[in-house]
Design a protein around this motif. Structure first.
Motif, PDB file in Angstrom:
ATOM      1  N   GLN A  23       0.849  -1.202   0.000  1.00 19.60           N
ATOM      2  CA  GLN A  23       0.000   0.000   0.000  1.00 19.60           C
ATOM      3  C   GLN A  23       0.886   1.254   0.000  1.00 19.60           C
ATOM      4  OE1 GLN A  23      -2.824  -1.224  -0.556  1.00 19.60           O
ATOM      5  NE2 GLN A  23      -3.053  -3.077   0.668  1.00 19.60           N
ATOM      6  N   TYR A  43      -5.213   0.205  -1.531  1.00 18.26           N
ATOM      7  CA  TYR A  43      -5.521   0.432  -2.939  1.00 18.26           C
ATOM      8  C   TYR A  43      -6.434  -0.685  -3.410  1.00 18.26           C
ATOM      9  CZ  TYR A  43      -2.162   4.180  -3.284  1.00 18.26           C
ATOM     10  OH  TYR A  43      -1.520   5.359  -3.115  1.00 18.26           O
ATOM     11  N   PHE A  85       7.099  -4.560  -6.534  1.00 13.03           N
ATOM     12  CA  PHE A  85       7.201  -5.708  -5.615  1.00 13.03           C
ATOM     13  C   PHE A  85       6.527  -6.968  -6.140  1.00 13.03           C
ATOM     14  CE2 PHE A  85       7.125  -1.758  -3.130  1.00 13.03           C
ATOM     15  CZ  PHE A  85       8.434  -1.805  -2.642  1.00 13.03           C
TER      16      PHE A  85
HETATM   17  S1  SF4 Z   1       2.475  -0.283  -6.750  1.00 15.17           S
HETATM   18 FE1  SF4 Z   1       2.493  -2.382  -6.072  1.00 15.17          FE
HETATM   19  S2  SF4 Z   1       2.952  -2.265  -3.936  1.00 15.17           S
HETATM   20 FE2  SF4 Z   1       2.293  -0.220  -4.543  1.00 15.17          FE
HETATM   21  S3  SF4 Z   1       0.109  -0.180  -4.197  1.00 15.17           S
HETATM   22 FE3  SF4 Z   1       0.366  -0.812  -6.265  1.00 15.17          FE
HETATM   23  S4  SF4 Z   1       0.362  -3.042  -6.117  1.00 15.17           S
HETATM   24 FE4  SF4 Z   1       0.728  -2.295  -4.087  1.00 15.17          FE
END
Ligand code: SF4
Ligand code: SF4
Lengths: 644, 156
Positions: B25, B48, B67
C-alpha cells in the motif's frame, strides 16, 4: 461390491524400472476403509508383492512411498511421507517417515502412493507432473549430494518441484542410507540403498490439482479446531516452536560414550545444550501444513553452509554417544549425513560401537589402519563419515550398519550390539517405566524403535504439553501403563500406526496430541473417525479406526514372519557385564512374561509369535493366514545376500 | 466464503526459508499512477482497491508494481491485497504472529523497539544475532524445567 473412491483419494502409481513401464491404479474406497493410507497402504503392498526371503538389494524388492490420507489438506501436520521397503539394514520390514513437501505435492498431482519395482539399467529419475509421468536419464545426477540433486531438479523443472531421492550413500549401497525429501527430511532404515540398487536417483513431483474433502465444511471446521488448539498451546509457543526436538536433550537422557551414561539435564556437556545449538540458528522451518516449526535452520561459519533440522537424535548419536561436544562439529556431521543421505542414528551408533570394540581390543589395530578411534575426536569423525558414505577402505565394513558390522567380528562383538531384529536402539533396564520401554523395542515391526508406540504408552511428553489430555484419554478408556503396561503399549502402537497412515506427524517430540488428531477434544480415536468420515465420505466409527490399525500391524508382523522372525527375536540386549547379574536375569524373566502377554492380547500364538488365523480372519484378512499358516521359514539372521 | 489468496510465498530453497510477498500500500503507488482508466484508488483504510467495472485488464499495474504484488496468474484480471476491508484474514490466521496490522506510527515505534532489543531479522533482514537465539532458547529451557517440576501432579 467395491465402488471407485471419491476425488479426495488419488490413484496408485506403479513404476517398473526393468521394463520402464508405468501403470496407474484406482484406489477403492474399501481399501481406504481397511488400510487408511500411507503406512497402511505400504505395508499391505509389501506383504502382497514380496512373497518370501529375498536380497533387499535385488530388483525384486519393492519401494513404496505413501502420502497418507490427509496429505495436502489444512489439517495440521499431515504431510509426512511414509517410505517402506524390505530393509537392507535389518532384513525385515523397514519403513520410515519423512517430512517436507513431497507428500502434499504427490497428493496434488493425484496420487496416494508410488510403488517402484525392478532395476533400471542406467541411472534414472522419475518426473511426475500431474497426469504425466516420465522415467528420465539421471546420469548427470549420479554422484551428486542430496542438496545438489534437488538444486539440479529445481533448475530443470522449476522451484515448485518437490524431490525424494538419495545421495552418494544410497548409490554406494550403504545399508543405512536414507530416502531424503527436499534435502533435509530423512526416512530411515536403509531405504536409500534400495533406491541405489534400483539405479533410481530421485522422484521429482509437481502437483497442481486440489484436494477436495467429501464434506468440506465439516472437515475444515474440525481442522480449524485442531490448528487453533496448537496455536493457543503455551508449550507449543514457548518450547516447541523455539527449541524443537532439542527439548529431548533436557528430557530424554542422551547417552554418553556408547550408552554408558544417560545424561540428565544438569550433566549435559557445554556445547550440546539447547542454548549452545541455538547460537547457530538463523531461522526456523517446517513441513507443509505445520504450525509448529520444530526444525531449526543453522549456519556453519567454518564451511559457509546452511543446514536444517539438527534434531535430538543426531546430537546424541553423533555427539554425546561418541563424546563429541564441539557444537559446530556435530552440526556439520549432521549436515554431512543429510547431504550423503545417511541415517544419523545408525551412523552415530555404529561409529560409537566401533570405538568401543576398538577399546576392548575386539577390533585390532590392523583392522583400522591409520585411524585412532579415540573417543571425542571430532575431526576424525568427520572424515569417517565421508569414508563411510563412499565405502572407502575399512569403512566399507562400517557401511554395513550396526549389527551387520558387529557380525563381521563374531560373538564377542555381537555381545555389545544392542539391537532388536538388527536395528540399534541402545540398552535399558526392563524395570524402567514398568517394562514398556524395552517391550516396545521388542515388539516394533521394524526393529528396535522409539516411534512405534513407546512414548505414547506412558505419556512421556503429553503430561508436559497438556496434562488434561492425559486425564481425558484415561477417562475414555486408555489403559494406564502403571497398571497395564501391555494394554498401554498396544494403544500406543495403534496411535503410531494411525499417524503414519494418515500422514500425520507423530510429533518430533513424540506426543499423542500430535499423532492423533483432535485427541484433546474427542479421545481417543473418535476425532479421527469424524475427520475420516468428513474427508472420505465413507462412514468410520472409532472401532473401524482401531481395526484398521490392527489390520496393518498384524500384516506387518506376518510380513516379518515370512522373513524368518521367531519368538526368540523379541529379546532385548544388555551389555555382557550387566547381563551376567541376577538382577538382569530377573528382569529378562519379566520381559518374557510381558512378551507372552503381548502376543496373547495381539491375537498371536504365544509359542511361535505368528499371528493366529482367527485373529486375521476376525480382521477380515484371512488371506494373510493362508500365506503363513503351516509353513516353515528359515530363521532370520540379518538381511539375506544373493538369492535365498 | 472463499477467495483467491493475495499473498505469494517465495521460498529460498537452499535455506528452506520463505518470505511473503504482498501489497505494501505504497504512499505514492505506481499501480495507481499507471492505470489508464483510473480503476485503482485508495479506500478508507488506505488500501488500494481495484474497481473491476472500470478495469480493462491491460496488466499495466502488474508491470508497474516494483514488488510483484499484483498477479494475473489465476484469473484474467488483477488480484491484489485490499486489506480485507480493515480486518485482514492473514493476520487472523497466522499462528506465529508473523503478520501484524497496526497504525503506521505505532508500527514505526514497534520496529524501533525490536531493533533495540536485538531481534534477529533472519536471513533477509541481514543481521543474525546468536545472542538473541541463545536467549530465546534459554528462556524455553527455563520454562521447560518449571513444567517438569510441576508435572508431578499426575504422579507419573
Ligand atoms: S504499486 Fe504495487 S505495492 Fe504499490 S500499491 Fe500498487 S500493487 Fe501495491
Ligand atoms: S512438528 Fe516438525 S516434523 Fe512434525 S510436521 Fe511440524 S515441522 Fe514437520
Amino acid at each position: 461390491m467395491s465402488t471407485p473412491s471419491r476425488p479426495n483419494t488419488g490413484s496408485v502409481l506403479i513404476i517398473d524400472l526393468t521394463r520402464e513401464k508405468v501403470v496407474k491404479r484406482k484406489v477403492l474406497s474399501e481399501t481406504v476403509k481397511r488400510y487408511l493410507g500411507g503406512r497402511g497402504f505400504n505395508s499391505k503392498a509389501l506383504f502382497d508383492m514380496i512373497p518370501g526371503r529375498i536380497d533387499p538389494l535385488s530388483p525384486e524388492n519393492v519401494l513404496a512411498l505413501g502420502n497418507g490420507t490427509f496429505a495436502g489438506t489444512a489439517l495440521p501436520m499431515t504431510s509426512r511421507l511414509h517410505i517402506s521397503t524390505l530393509s537392507p539394514l535389518s532384513g525385515i520390514l523397514g519403513d520410515g517417515n519423512a517430512g517436507g513437501e513431497f507428500s502434499a505435492m504427490l497428493k496434488f498431482a493425484g496420487y496416494e502412493q508410488v510403488i517402484v519395482t525392478g532395476r533400471a539399467e542406467k541411472p534414472k529419475y522419475v518426473f511426475i507432473e500431474d497426469d504425466e509421468v516420465e522415467i528420465r536419464d539421471a546420469e548427470e545426477l549420479w554422484g551428486l549430494t542430496t542438496g545438489e540433486t534437488v538444486d539440479w531438479l529445481r533448475d530443470e523443472h522449476g522451484d515448485e518441484v518437490s524431490v525424494a531421492g538419495i545421495g552418494p550413500a544410497g548409490e554406494n549401497l550403504v545399508r543405512f542410507a536414507t530416502t531424503m525429501v527436499d534435502k533435509y527430511h530423512s526416512g530411515a532404515r536403509g531405504s536409500g540403498a534400495v533406491w541405489g540398487s534400483k539405479n533410481l536417483k530421485a522422484i521429482a513431483v509437481i502437483g497442481t490439482k486440489g484436494v477436495e474433502p467429501a464434506d468440506p465444511e465439516r472437515f475444515y471446521g474440525l481442522a480449524k479446531e485442531d490448528i487453533d488448539y496448537f496455536n493457543r498451546n503455551e508449550f507449543v509457543r514457548r518450547i516447541y516452536s523455539v527449541i524443537g526436538t532439542h527439548y529431548g536433550l533436557i528430557q530424554w537422557y542422551p547417552s554418553w560414550r556408547y550408552f554408558q551414561v544417560p545424561l540428565s539435564a544438569e550433566e549435559l556437556p557445554i556445547g550440546l545444550r539447547p542454548q549452545d545449538l541455538a547460537e547457530y540458528e538463523v531461522g526456523r522451518t517446517q513441513c507443509f501444513s505445520c504450525p509448529l516449526a520444530c526444525k531449526d535452520v543453522y549456519y556453519l561459519p567454518s564451511t559457509g553452509e546452511y543446514g536444517t533440522a539438527s534434531e535430538f537424535e543426531s546430537i546424541y548419536a553423533l555427539g554425546s554417544n561418541n563424546c563429541v561436544t564441539d557444537t559446530e562439529a556435530v552440526l556439520r556431521m549432521e549436515h554431512m549425513a543429510d547431504e550423503y543421505g545417511m541415517d544419523v542414528m545408525t551412523l552415530g551408533d555404529t561409529i560409537a560401537l566401533a570405538r568401543l570394540l576398538h577399546e576392548k581390543g575386539i577390533l585390532s589395530r590392523g583392522d583400522v589402519k591409520g585411524v585412532s578411534l579415540e573417543w571425542g575426536d571430532a575431526e576424525e569423525q568427520i572424515e569417517l563419515i565421508e569414508m563411510t558414505a563412499y565405502r572407502k577402505g575399512f569403512w566399507d565394513k562400517l557401511a554395513e550398519g550396526y549389527r551387520n558390522f558387529a557380525k563381521l567380528y563374531g560373538e564377542d562383538a555381537l555381545a555389545y550390539c544392542y539391537d532388536v531384529k538388527g536395528v540399534n536402539r541402545g540398552w535399558y533396564e526392563v524395570d524402567f517405566i514398568n517394562g514398556v520401554f524395552t517391550l516396545s523395542h521388542a515388539t516394533s515391526t521394524r526393529g528396535a524403535d522409539h516411534l512405534r508406540g513407546r512414548s505414547w504408552a506412558y505419556w512421556e511428553n503429553d503430561k508436559l504439553i497438556d496434562i488434561e489430555v492425559v486425564r481425558g484419554m484415561l477417562e475414555a478408556g486408555l489403559p494406564d501403563y502403571r497398571k497395564d503396561p501391555v494394554g498401554a503399549l498396544i494403544y500406543g502402537e495403534r496411535a503410531c500406526t494411525l499417524a503414519d497412515s494418515l500422514g500425520r506427524c507423530k510429533g518430533s517430540i513424540n506426543s499423542w496430541l500430535q499423532a492423533v488428531p483432535l485427541v484433546w477434544k474427542y479421545p481417543v480415536f473418535k476425532g479421527t473417525a469424524m475427520l475420516l468420515t468428513a474427508f472420505t465420505g465413507i462412514e468410520f466409527t472409532e472401532k473401524d479406526v482401531i481395526d484398521a490399525t490392527d489390520r496393518i500391524y498384524l500384516t506387518e508382523m506376518a510380513f516379518n514372519v515370512r522373513q524368518g522372525i521367531k519368538k526368540k527375536h523379541y529379546d532385548v540386549k544388555f551389555p555382557p557385564e550387566f547381563a551376567a547379574t541376577e538382577r538382569a536375569k530377573a528382569q529378562l524373566k519379566r520381559h518374557w512374561e510381558l512378551v507372552d502377554e503381548y502376543l496373547e492380547r495381539r491375537g498371536c500364538d504365544v509359542e511361535t509369535a505368528y499371528p493366529r488365523r482367527e485373529t486375521l480372519e476376525g480382521l477380515d484378512i484371512g488371506y494373510v493366514a493362508d500365506q503363513i499358516g503351516g509353513k516353515e521359514f528359515p530363521e532370520w539372521d540379518g538381511p539375506v545376500r544373493g538369492v535365498a | 466464503m472463499t477467495s483467491l489468496s493475495r499473498i505469494t510465498i517465495l521460498t529460498k530453497p537452499e535455506v528452506q526459508t520463505s518470505v511473503q510477498v504482498y501489497c505494501l500500500q505504497c504512499r505514492d503507488a505506481a499501480c495507481e499512477r499507471v492505470c489508464p482508466v483510473d480503476a485503482i484508488s485508495r479506500d478508507r483504510n488506505g488500501a488500494y482497491v481495484i474497481n473491476y467495472d472500470r478495469c480493462i485488464g491491460c496488466r499495466e499495474c502488474a508491470y508497474a508494481c516494483p514488488f510483484g504484488a499484483i498477479s494475473f496468474e489465476v484469473e484474467a484480471r488483477p488480484i491484489k491485497c485490499d486489506l480485507c476491508d480493515g480486518e485482514p484474514e492473514c493476520v487472523a490466521v497466522c499462528p506465529h504472529d508473523a503478520i501484524v496490522y497496526m497504525e503506521e506510527k505505532k508500527a514505526a515505534r514497534e520496529l524501533k523497539k525490536a531493533k533495540a532489543a536485538g531481534v534477529a531479522y533472519g536471513l533477509y533482514g541481514g543481521k543474525e544475532t546468536p545472542e538473541y537465539s541463545r536467549k530465546k532458547a534459554e528462556e524455553a529451557v527455563e520454562y521447560l524445567m518449571e513444567l517438569v517440576e510441576k508435572s508431578g501432579e499426575l504422579d507419573v
